[in-house]
Design an enzyme around this catalytic site. Structure first.
Site, PDB file in Angstrom:
ATOM      1  N   GLU A  16       0.852  -1.203   0.000  1.00 12.43           N
ATOM      2  CA  GLU A  16       0.000   0.000   0.000  1.00 12.43           C
ATOM      3  C   GLU A  16       0.882   1.245   0.000  1.00 12.43           C
ATOM      4  OE1 GLU A  16      -3.582   0.568   2.655  1.00 12.43           O
ATOM      5  OE2 GLU A  16      -2.338   2.240   3.359  1.00 12.43           O
ATOM      6  N   TYR A  49      -6.745   7.023  -0.366  1.00 13.40           N
ATOM      7  CA  TYR A  49      -7.575   8.146  -0.808  1.00 13.40           C
ATOM      8  C   TYR A  49      -7.872   8.975   0.432  1.00 13.40           C
ATOM      9  CZ  TYR A  49     -11.784   9.924  -3.353  1.00 13.40           C
ATOM     10  OH  TYR A  49     -12.735  10.661  -3.997  1.00 13.40           O
ATOM     11  N   GLY A 108     -14.448   5.781   4.950  1.00 12.29           N
ATOM     12  CA  GLY A 108     -13.554   6.826   5.472  1.00 12.29           C
ATOM     13  C   GLY A 108     -13.879   7.081   6.931  1.00 12.29           C
TER      14      GLY A 108
END
Ligand code: FAD
Length: 290
Positions: A16, A49, A108
């Site tokens: 990642e 993101y 999120g």
């Protein structure tokens, strides 16, 4: 290629990375990291993101570099939380235009000043997954070996994890953990409630004592006492601490593979050297078993 298809054929090794925090910052540094990771032949690289959606352009740009320049499969994260339908359409179209086939659909984290307005369009990752179903992505989702902080019980979280699979998740990536028994419990319980998709363990080598606080703030993962004691003893000896952190991650990975994990997802904090070290120490495991 779609990640759910790759996982049907082999164990995966993946990394990642995250875009620069500032919206207009240069992305060339991260491209150098990606070029270095290429030598390790990963099955995919994921790109985070911003929870506020602020650096979504960078996420799409970096995912496109991974896929089209480095020729590695890309997994673009998208957080639905603050986004409108138009924002998501823009992002999804940009990804499709760049031949990106994989999305990790997330809600999120809720901001401190959270109000219901924040998640007006996408209250949960499941809403985003349903919305993205027309775009033909291989969808992945997050899951939590120690339970998500907003759930009172692991069972409640597992039922929500099942909803993610029903909404289209073909694979899961876990939150960071340092005690593998949380991962084994999650996989066991997930299978008990009927979840069938592969669950990729997310490992973050803890190579600096400073990162303990970051991990606590970011995800609250438990650090086992023995490991914590070693960190305390060597916290002022960075080279020793780094060695301990790398070896601990290697130990976790070997144990996970021996017990049947479908792959390994490494949170490398944009540090290609950490990825290379782990890969070097495990090269025969990866070449024979992956
Ligand atoms: P959700 O799935 O919506 O879950 C949030 C809470 O709601 C949980 O308690 C869950 O049990 C519950 N829930 C879920 N679905 C339902 C439903 N249908 N009905 C009722 N309750 C439900 N954050 C970023 O900002 N950017 C990133 O790129 C990013 N990448 C991540 C990658 C991984 C692998 C992981 C594990 C986390 C990542 N995060 C990222 C953090 C993530 O956004 C937070 O953990 C967030 O708090 C929850 O996201 P989620 O997608 O799991 O949300």
């Amino acid at each position: 290629m779609k990640i759910d298809e790759i996982l049907k054929k082999k164990k995966t090794i993946s990394f990642e990375v995250f875009p620069p925090k500032k919206e207009n910052a240069e992305v060339s540094g991260i491209y150098r990291t990606i070029d270095s990771l290429r030598q390790l032949n990963p099955d995919f690289i994921s790109v985070t993101y911003g929870a506020s959606g602020s650096n979504s352009k960078n996420t799409a740009e970096i995912a496109s570099y991974i896929k089209n320049s480095a020729k590695i499969e890309a997994l673009a994260h998208i957080t639905g939380g603050p986004s409108s339908y138009e924002d998501i359409d823009r992002m999804a179209s940009e990804l499709r235009k760049n031949n990106i086939e994989n999305v990790l659909a997330l809600r999120g984290d809720k901001p401190v000043d959270y109000s219901a307005e924040y998640c007006r369009y996408f209250k949960h990752a499941t809403d985003l997954m349903e919305y993205l179903s027309g775009y033909d992505f291989s969808l992945g989702a997050a899951c939590y070996p120690e339970g998500h902080s907003e759930c009172d019980t692991l069972y409640e979280d597992l039922i929500n994890m099942r909803k993610k699979e029903e909404a289209g998740a073909g694979f899961f990536i876990t939150q960071i953990f340092y005690d593998n028994s949380y991962y084994y419990r999650l996989v066991n319980e997930a299978r008990n409630v009927g979840i069938k998709s592969p669950i990729l363990p997310g490992i973050m080598p803890l190579t600096s004592a400073k990162n303990i606080k970051k991990i606590k703030d970011m995800c609250g993962s438990t650090i086992p006492l023995e490991f914590r004691n070693m960190i305390e003893i060597y916290r002022d000896k960075p080279a020793v601490m780094e060695e301990i952190g790398l070896n601990y991650a290697v130990y976790q990975i070997i144990d996970l593979i021996a017990k049947g994990a479908p792959g390994i997802h490494l949170y490398i904090m944009n540090n290609a050297d950490v990825a290379k070290e782990i890969h070097m120490r495990l090269r025969r495991v990866f070449s024979e078993l992956f």
